[in-house]
Scaffold this active site. Structure first.
Site, mmCIF file in Angstrom:
data_model
loop_
_atom_site.group_PDB
_atom_site.id
_atom_site.type_symbol
_atom_site.label_atom_id
_atom_site.label_comp_id
_atom_site.label_asym_id
_atom_site.label_seq_id
_atom_site.Cartn_x
_atom_site.Cartn_y
_atom_site.Cartn_z
ATOM 1 C CG HIS A 26 20.517 71.578 79.667
ATOM 2 N ND1 HIS A 26 19.501 71.251 80.522
ATOM 3 C CD2 HIS A 26 21.590 71.849 80.458
ATOM 4 C CE1 HIS A 26 19.929 71.328 81.777
ATOM 5 N NE2 HIS A 26 21.185 71.707 81.760
ATOM 6 C CG ASP A 67 16.200 71.434 79.800
ATOM 7 O OD1 ASP A 67 17.165 70.873 79.256
ATOM 8 O OD2 ASP A 67 16.215 71.814 80.999
ATOM 9 C CD GLN A 94 34.573 67.013 76.351
ATOM 10 O OE1 GLN A 94 35.060 68.089 76.681
ATOM 11 N NE2 GLN A 94 33.670 66.396 77.074
ATOM 12 C CG HIS A 151 32.804 70.075 84.394
ATOM 13 N ND1 HIS A 151 32.882 69.356 83.220
ATOM 14 C CD2 HIS A 151 31.589 70.688 84.354
ATOM 15 C CE1 HIS A 151 31.787 69.543 82.506
ATOM 16 N NE2 HIS A 151 30.988 70.340 83.177
ATOM 17 C CD1 TRP A 162 24.016 62.536 81.673
ATOM 18 C CD2 TRP A 162 25.282 61.704 83.324
ATOM 19 N NE1 TRP A 162 23.838 61.165 81.694
ATOM 20 C CE2 TRP A 162 24.612 60.633 82.702
ATOM 21 C CE3 TRP A 162 26.151 61.414 84.389
ATOM 22 C CZ2 TRP A 162 24.768 59.303 83.106
ATOM 23 C CZ3 TRP A 162 26.313 60.092 84.791
ATOM 24 C CH2 TRP A 162 25.629 59.059 84.156
ATOM 25 C CG ASN A 163 25.898 66.190 78.003
ATOM 26 O OD1 ASN A 163 25.114 65.448 77.418
ATOM 27 N ND2 ASN A 163 25.501 67.287 78.629
ATOM 28 C CB SER A 164 32.115 65.708 80.485
ATOM 29 O OG SER A 164 32.050 66.938 79.789
ATOM 30 C CD GLU A 187 30.616 64.359 75.472
ATOM 31 O OE1 GLU A 187 31.610 65.019 75.818
ATOM 32 O OE2 GLU A 187 29.543 64.896 75.120
ATOM 33 C CB ALA A 200 25.048 71.390 88.049
ATOM 34 C CD GLU A 201 24.286 66.998 87.057
ATOM 35 O OE1 GLU A 201 24.207 68.242 87.105
ATOM 36 O OE2 GLU A 201 24.733 66.406 86.068
HETATM 37 N N1 UDP Z 1 32.098 70.482 74.929
HETATM 38 C C1 UDP Z 1 32.858 70.448 73.778
HETATM 39 N N2 UDP Z 1 33.992 71.213 73.747
HETATM 40 C C2 UDP Z 1 34.395 71.999 74.776
HETATM 41 C C3 UDP Z 1 33.599 72.010 75.948
HETATM 42 C C4 UDP Z 1 32.468 71.236 75.992
HETATM 43 O O1 UDP Z 1 32.523 69.753 72.812
HETATM 44 O O2 UDP Z 1 35.426 72.644 74.675
HETATM 45 C C5 UDP Z 1 30.857 69.682 74.972
HETATM 46 C C6 UDP Z 1 31.072 68.378 75.706
HETATM 47 O O3 UDP Z 1 31.533 67.403 74.802
HETATM 48 C C7 UDP Z 1 29.690 68.107 76.258
HETATM 49 C C8 UDP Z 1 29.109 69.486 76.495
HETATM 50 O O4 UDP Z 1 29.866 70.382 75.719
HETATM 51 O O5 UDP Z 1 28.916 67.422 75.298
HETATM 52 C C9 UDP Z 1 29.215 69.911 77.941
HETATM 53 O O6 UDP Z 1 28.255 69.252 78.694
HETATM 54 P P1 UDP Z 1 28.540 68.727 80.152
HETATM 55 O O7 UDP Z 1 27.272 68.110 80.641
HETATM 56 O O8 UDP Z 1 29.725 67.862 80.186
HETATM 57 O O9 UDP Z 1 28.909 70.003 81.002
HETATM 58 P P2 UDP Z 1 28.275 71.489 81.125
HETATM 59 O O10 UDP Z 1 28.900 72.284 80.065
HETATM 60 O O11 UDP Z 1 26.788 71.355 80.965
HETATM 61 O O12 UDP Z 1 28.700 71.910 82.489
#
Ligand code: UDP
Length: 475
Positions: free
Chosen positions: A17, A116, A345, A360, A363-365, A368, A383-384
């Site tokens: 977030h 948020d 990442q 996993h 949404w950010n992943s 990316e 989550a979603e």
């Molecule tokens: N991330 C990272 N390195 C790691 C693990 C996660 O940079 O070793 C970053 C990833 O690039 C993303 C965020 O952390 O921007 C994780 O957000 P995401 O929505 O994918 O998953 P969440 O952690 O919320 O389950």
């Protein structure tokens, strides 16, 4: 300079977030809007780093009321919360932020509050000061639509067993789920402080001014239309937010300091052929049992592909310090790179040697992966994420599922090594791999175009800025 005087951002204390909210503040800033982030210590370092690099965003550090809520001082983020008792205290702590945040709104008199979804009280705070509150969920349109239709129609009530599939009604695609893949909050099968927070958030979302969505129209156009036109929710797609980061330095330092030297990591990737390396990472929240880690290890090894695997240091069972299979690291020395902790990442995904992403489905992943133009192996957990999986595998057709059927915050040995190896080979070397890769590359291009001047996200952001300026003037 924009007619807007100031937007205040209030990110929730979890990496998934905080990272995109900082990107959003940078993005508004790049369009001439002054931005200030109210952040607890959990995320002040990346904001300071952005400031040091010359980006003019304000930072006001607010104290998480640990003492008042009985939350131990070391807990600053959701992923550090490990027991039901701590969840209750964490929820209490974030609700206690209302008073200090309202004092800051009064002092700074912003045009808008972007907060948020996990701060439901901000809808009322914004109303008190006659400013709009934009909600940030940190998810895309498909997941938002699926969640709304789940709430409205409860299709899981029409099946007789946990494993019988049902279709979510009214959505643009026939998306099938089983009850085991749905969160207990959607099933309404859970109680407690966190569930209460989620229910309050949903109610407050509906009363807020609108939603800022980290997505782009071309990625999920039918869901963007469904959300806005069918469900009638005011929303602006302004992503992918991560694309506001330029250069290795900005891409590397997102969220936390990497546990590996970035140059070493890039040098390792440089030594590999283009498109030949699998990158596996499960985000910032997932914890894994040792048994499941072993299945991942053997699965990656027997896929025969080179890989980078980020092993989270957050473990829930009594693991030995050498928690990987015996002699695993020796055996894979040539083919694999293990990052124990936090990986850079976006920097890794953007490297030409990366050929696919085991994710996993945070949404950010997903975004990316889309922006890097790589096919994905989807392994949703909670989550979603099960909704996001459908976007990748069924709507965009740029990935394949590893087959997890169980919504769970902890990955236990539900997915076997054979399934991991097969899914990895599917996206890397099967007959369908090239097609998937081509489609993924097309979405990568669309993402870049969306944020360029005249692109869909660029234009939506212009419309949002204009609307917020008018809102101010009409008051
Ligand atoms: N991330 C990272 N390195 C790691 C693990 C996660 O940079 O070793 C970053 C990833 O690039 C993303 C965020 O952390 O921007 C994780 O957000 P995401 O929505 O994918 O998953 P969440 O952690 O919320 O389950």
């Amino acid at each position: 300079m924009s007619k807007l005087h100031l937007i205040i951002f209030l990110p929730f204390m979890a990496h998934g977030h905080m990272i995109p909210m900082l990107d959003m503040a940078k993005l508004f800033n790049s369009r001439g809007v002054r931005t200030t982030i109210l952040s607890t210590l959990a995320f002040s370092d990346p904001i300071k780093k952005a400031q040091e690099s010359g980006i003019e965003i304000g930072l006001i550090i607010i104290r998480l009321p640990n003492q008042e809520s009985g939350l131990p001082e070391y807990i600053q983020r959701l992923d550090q919360v490990t027991t039901v008792d701590l969840v209750q205290k964490f929820v209490e702590a974030i609700s206690l932020l209302q008073e200090p945040v309202e004092k800051l709104i009064q002092e700074f008199n912003p045009n808008c509050l972007v907060s948020d979804t996990f701060f439901p009280w901000t809808t009322d705070s914004a109303a008190k000061f006659c400013i709009p509150r934009l909600v940030f969920h940190g998810t895309g349109y498909l997941a938002r639509c699926a969640s709304e239709q789940m709430r409205l129609h409860k299709p899981f009530k029409n099946v007789s067993s946990d494993s019988e599939p049902f279709i979510l009604p009214y959505l643009p695609h026939q998306l099938k789920f089983t009850r085991t893949q749905i969160s207990p909050f959607d099933l309404r099968e859970t109680e407690g402080e966190f569930a209460e927070l989620i229910f309050q958030s949903r109610e407050a979302d509906r009363r807020s001014y609108g939603v800022a969505v980290n997505s782009f129209y071309e990625l999920e156009s039918s869901y963007a239309d469904h959300y806005r036109n069918f469900l009638g929710i005011k929303a602006w797609n302004i992503g992918p937010l991560l694309l506001c980061n330029n250069g290795d330095e900005e891409k590397a330092g997102r969220g936390r300091k990497s546990s590996i030297d970035e140059h070493e990591c890039l040098a390792w990737l440089d030594s590999k052929k283009p498109g030949s390396v699998v990158y596996a990472c499960f985000g910032s929240m997932v914890s894994c049992t040792q048994a499941q880690l072993h299945e991942i290890a053997f699965g990656l090894e027997s896929s025969g592909q080179d890989f980078i695997w980020v092993v989270r240091e957050r473990r829930i069972d009594e693991m030995k310090s050498d928690f990987l299979p015996n002699e695993f690291e020796e055996r894979i020395r040539e083919k694999g790179l293990i990052i124990n902790g936090w990986a850079p990442q976006v920097l890794i995904l953007d490297h030409p040697s990366i050929g696919s992403f085991v994710t996993h489905c945070g949404w950010n992943s997903i975004l990316e992966g889309v922006c890097a133009g790589v096919p994905m192996v989807t392994w949703p957990m909670f989550a979603e994420q099960f909704f996001n999986e459908k976007l990748v595998t069924q709507v965009l057709r740029i990935g394949v599922s590893v087959g997890n059927k169980q919504w769970r915050t902890v990955a236990i040995e539900g997915v076997q090594r054979e399934a991991v190896a097969e899914a990895v080979r599917h996206v890397m070397v099967s007959g369908e791999a090239a097609e998937m890769r081509n489609r993924a590359k097309c979405y990568r291009e669309m993402a870049r175009k969306a944020v360029e001047e005249g692109g869909s996200s660029y234009t939506d952001l212009s419309a949002l800025i204009e609307e917020l300026s008018v809102y101010r003037r009409s008051k």
